[in-house]
Design an enzyme around this catalytic site. Structure first.
Site, PDB file in Angstrom:
ATOM      1  CG  ASP A   8      -1.662   1.244   1.480  1.00  0.00           C
ATOM      2  OD1 ASP A   8      -1.657   2.115   0.587  1.00  0.00           O
ATOM      3  OD2 ASP A   8      -2.288   1.371   2.553  1.00  0.00           O
ATOM      4  CE  LYS A  69      -1.385   7.236  -3.502  1.00  0.00           C
ATOM      5  NZ  LYS A  69      -1.887   6.311  -2.467  1.00  0.00           N
ATOM      6  CD  GLU A 170      -4.809   3.682  -2.316  1.00  0.00           C
ATOM      7  OE1 GLU A 170      -5.637   4.480  -1.817  1.00  0.00           O
ATOM      8  OE2 GLU A 170      -3.672   4.027  -2.681  1.00  0.00           O
ATOM      9  CG  ASP A 192      -9.162   4.310   0.966  1.00  0.00           C
ATOM     10  OD1 ASP A 192      -8.592   4.932   1.876  1.00  0.00           O
ATOM     11  OD2 ASP A 192      -8.550   3.620   0.127  1.00  0.00           O
TER      12      ASP A 192
END
Ligand code: AMP
Length: 525
Positions: A8, A69, A170, A192
């Site tokens: 992850d 990211k 994810e 999420d």
């Protein structure tokens, strides 16, 4: 042959897991920690990653890169890149291919390289714990990541010396962690909210079948935004207190941001928190100015409520896309560090009208799901259950037509892999090329969407309309777009040149791989 793991790769934190002898192991570092900050600190000769790098953030912010990211796969001109440029102590500049690059100690790094260092760190942690070489990984990305962001994540894996077995969404990974080994038939929502991104996916789970029905998200909505918003409020109060503008003072901003994140985490356990910074600002004369403020949940909620509401709107839109109402949902999974915050949990609970399921760990579920998928893809054991994952494309794929409009070829929420063809004719006599601009996004106008590339087809010069080229657009299981073209008359593959493609070149990726593999910062546990 080495082991395959699930990683992850988070905006704030990363986690690595592996399936061994039928058991999922979440790998820990030498101090027993399950997650590692996705932070990379560059010394003059060495590179450090993770917890030690995060500690450097306050002392050496100009050489410590975090939240890379948020920039991966973006254009330099994007608002988020400009925001990071204005806020960061390290340099952010435009690379030759139009993508953002960081400048640290005079050297340039692409966001892929920063992510590559984080992945290499996770690989080393797994190797230290498992005592074997790790050379393959399933890497997760936000469901709402577009094609360049997914491509760049693949490049980051290569830089880290990992074969990327699959790019997995994810929320889908979290659903896999939830459903694995529990023969059940349920419709679930995965909410999420991580450090940098928000995703929601609605899935149907039926035994070993995991089918995503709809997904949506925002790749610029996460804990970072809560912290930046809170830091803005704290800076404003401090400015009023000392009658000084800190618009250009990145050190003060950094300290406030750190304080904002710590306050948020403390507020998830208690009603109020004392923010106490003895040296919030040191003047050039060396005089220290302190900042103290008691922040309570009520005030914090007032500041951040618009962010929480944005997540709820996205959930409602996804439910509509899935043609479902809340009564159809059997379980709500909350993943991502931000779902530990009570306001976020309560908002999700209220919207879906049910208590969230607590059987998955919000920090580890995504890595666990990725590890299960990695095991599935590499296992030669006939006993391994044949789990089927059916995902969808989060964003529509379209081509630009006259007047700058977008003609949708593959709509969002189409099951992947998928492909769609379209025939193009030449419009002018003796035309030698056909130019096709491909976009991703939901805007009706091309300029509202992300340009994936300009595909230029070389065609033989002929009277107009005589050349017919069939172009096939496909999206593979990783959500990555591919384009093929066939000259209908000659029945042969037409040549395609791709223009306007950002990111690192293959040579740059290879060079960066050597740099990353030579940098070592952890001692095996
Ligand atoms: P992730 O990317 O899933 O690791 O999520 C990281 C985000 O979760 C960061 O913004 C953290 O500040 C936030 N976070 C972690 N723990 C907590 C907590 N206990 N309460 C509130 N936010 C948290």
């Amino acid at each position: 042959m080495g082991l395959a793991v699930g990683i992850d790769l988070g905006t704030s934190n990363s986690c690595v897991a592996c399936v061994r002898n039928g058991e999922v192991i979440v790998c820990v570092d030498s101090e027993g920690r399950h997650t590692q900050p996705s932070v990379v600190a560059f010394g003059t000769r060495s590179v450090i990653v993770g917890h030690r790098a995060k500690k450097q953030l306050l002392h050496a912010p100009e050489s410590t890169v975090m939240s890379a990211k948020r920039l991966i796969g973006r254009n330099f001109e994007d608002a988020e890149v400009q925001r990071m440029k204005a806020r960061s102590a390290f340099g952010v500049f435009r690379g030759d291919s139009g993508d953002p690059r960081f400048r640290v100690h005079g050297k340039a790094y692409a966001p892929e390289e920063i992510s590559g260092h984080v992945l290499a760190h996770m690989k080393r942690i797994a190797e230290a714990q498992l005592g074997e070489v790790v050379d393959k990984a399933v890497i997760t990305v936000p469901a709402y990541f577009n094609d360049p962001q997914r491509q760049a994540t693949r490049d980051a894996a290569q830089i880290a010396g990992l074969e990327c077995l699959r790019i997995l969404n994810e929320p889908t990974a979290a659903a896999l962690a939830y459903g694995y080994g529990r023969a059940q038939k349920k419709r679930i929502v995965v909410y999420d909210l991580g450090g940098g991104t928000f995703d929601v996916s609605i899935l149907r789970v039926d035994g070993d079948l995991y089918e995503v029905i709809a997904t949506a998200g925002d790749t610029l909505l996460g804990g970072d935004d809560f912290d930046n918003l809170c830091a803005d409020e704290l800076v404003r109060m401090f400015e009023a207190q000392v009658k000084q503008s800190f618009a250009d003072n990145r050190t003060v901003r950094m300290r406030m941001r750190e304080a904002a994140e710590m306050a948020k985490i403390a507020l998830s356990e208690s009603e109020e928190v004392l923010i106490d910074l003895p040296t919030a600002w040191r003047t050039v004369q060396g005089v220290d100015h302190a900042f103290t403020y008691t922040l309570n949940r009520h005030t914090y909620a007032r500041w951040v409520l618009p962010l929480v509401q944005r997540t709820l709107l996205i959930c409602e839109e996804t439910m509509r896309s899935a043609k479902m109402n809340m009564r159809h949902i059997d379980a709500v999974l909350l993943v991502g560090g931000m779902t530990r915050y009570p306001l976020v949990r309560e908002a999700a609970q209220h919207l879906f009208g049910r208590m969230p399921d607590t059987s998955v760990n919000p920090d580890e579920a995504v890595a666990v799901g990725a590890a299960i998928q990695a095991h599935m893809l590499t296992s030669t054991d006939a006993m391994t259950s044949p789990t089927v994952l059916l995902d969808v494309t989060p964003q529509s794929l379209s081509i630009r037509t006259m007047g700058g409009h977008c003609d949708v070829l593959i709509p969002h929420n189409t099951p992947i892999p998928t492909e769609q063809s379209k025939v193009f004719h030449t419009a002018v006599d003796q035309q030698t090329e056909v130019r096709i601009a491909v976009y991703q996004g939901e805007g009706r106008h091309a300029d509202m969407n992300e340009l994936l590339g300009q595909f230029v087809l070389d065609v033989p010069p002929m009277p107009r309309g005589q050349v017919r080229v069939r172009v096939t657009f496909s999206i593979d299981v990783d959500g990555i777009v591919q384009v093929r073209a066939v000259d209908d008359k000659l029945a042969k593959e037409a040549s395609i040149r791709i223009e306007a493609r950002g990111g690192m070149s293959p040579e740059e990726v290879r060079e960066a791989q050597l740099d990353t593999l030579n940098a070592s910062d952890i001692t095996p546990a």
